[in-house]
Every structure is written in structure tokens, then in C-alpha cells.
Design a protein around this motif. Structure first.
Motif, PDB file in Angstrom:
ATOM      1  N   LEU A   9       0.796  -1.223   0.000  1.00 20.06           N
ATOM      2  CA  LEU A   9       0.000   0.000   0.000  1.00 20.06           C
ATOM      3  C   LEU A   9       0.829   1.274   0.000  1.00 20.06           C
ATOM      4  O   LEU A   9       0.312   2.343  -0.273  1.00 20.06           O
ATOM      5  CB  LEU A   9      -0.935   0.002   1.211  1.00 20.06           C
ATOM      6  CG  LEU A   9      -1.870  -1.212   1.322  1.00 20.06           C
ATOM      7  CD1 LEU A   9      -2.661  -1.145   2.610  1.00 20.06           C
ATOM      8  CD2 LEU A   9      -2.780  -1.302   0.127  1.00 20.06           C
ATOM      9  N   CYS A  10       2.103   1.175   0.356  1.00 19.49           N
ATOM     10  CA  CYS A  10       2.978   2.345   0.367  1.00 19.49           C
ATOM     11  C   CYS A  10       4.400   1.890   0.058  1.00 19.49           C
ATOM     12  O   CYS A  10       4.629   0.733  -0.252  1.00 19.49           O
ATOM     13  CB  CYS A  10       2.905   3.071   1.713  1.00 19.49           C
ATOM     14  SG  CYS A  10       3.562   2.149   3.113  1.00 19.49           S
ATOM     15  N   HIS A  28      -2.102   1.483   8.421  1.00 19.95           N
ATOM     16  CA  HIS A  28      -3.162   1.489   7.417  1.00 19.95           C
ATOM     17  C   HIS A  28      -4.490   1.108   8.035  1.00 19.95           C
ATOM     18  O   HIS A  28      -4.568   0.221   8.883  1.00 19.95           O
ATOM     19  CB  HIS A  28      -2.813   0.514   6.280  1.00 19.95           C
ATOM     20  CG  HIS A  28      -1.583   0.901   5.536  1.00 19.95           C
ATOM     21  ND1 HIS A  28      -1.524   1.977   4.687  1.00 19.95           N
ATOM     22  CD2 HIS A  28      -0.346   0.355   5.528  1.00 19.95           C
ATOM     23  CE1 HIS A  28      -0.306   2.077   4.186  1.00 19.95           C
ATOM     24  NE2 HIS A  28       0.430   1.100   4.683  1.00 19.95           N
ATOM     25  N   GLU A  32      -8.954   0.349   4.104  1.00 17.15           N
ATOM     26  CA  GLU A  32      -8.004   0.501   3.011  1.00 17.15           C
ATOM     27  C   GLU A  32      -7.430  -0.858   2.601  1.00 17.15           C
ATOM     28  O   GLU A  32      -7.331  -1.175   1.418  1.00 17.15           O
ATOM     29  CB  GLU A  32      -6.866   1.436   3.461  1.00 17.15           C
ATOM     30  CG  GLU A  32      -5.791   1.654   2.436  1.00 17.15           C
ATOM     31  CD  GLU A  32      -4.640   2.496   2.980  1.00 17.15           C
ATOM     32  OE1 GLU A  32      -3.800   2.889   2.162  1.00 17.15           O
ATOM     33  OE2 GLU A  32      -4.568   2.742   4.196  1.00 17.15           O
TER      34      GLU A  32
END
Length: 65
Positions: A9-10, A28, A32
Motif C-alpha cells: 500500500l505504500c 493502514h 483501506e
């Protein structure tokens, strides 16, 4: 192939799976993470049945409550 210890996610990366797990739990939101998993499942469902079976076989089964 992506680094197995990098956050999907990042851009953060971690030395081990436990560090990644803690990062996901802390940094997170659950919504999400769930949204990303649903999107990935939809993408796999559009592929062949063999791809879907392989993805499911990579992880051990989740414990029951």
C-alpha cells in the motif's frame, strides 16, 4: 516480482514479515486494506482458474474463530 517484505500500500519496506504485519496493523486502516484485497481478488478472478488456485495455495488457511 515485488519484494515480499515491502508494503503493498505504500513504499515502506521491512526486514521480516512480522515487521510488515505490524506496519499494516498500525499505519493502514482496515477499510483501506480490505479494499485493496477485494480489488486484487477481482483481478485474479478475471484470470484463469489456475492463477486463482495458485494464489490461494500460497498462504496457509486462516484459523477459525
Amino acid at each position: 516480482m515485488t519484494d515480499p517484505n515491502s508494503c503493498p500500500l505504500c513504499a515502506e519496506s521491512y526486514d521480516d514479515r512480522n515487521g510488515l504485519r505490524v506496519h499494516l496493523e498500525v499505519e493502514h486502516r482496515k477499510s483501506e486494506i480490505v479494499s485493496r484485497l477485494v480489488d486484487l481478488d477481482a483481478a485474479v478472478a478475471d484470470g484463469s482458474p489456475d492463477e486463482r488456485a495458485t494464489a490461494a495455495d500460497d498462504e496457509p488457511p486462516a484459523p477459525t474463530a
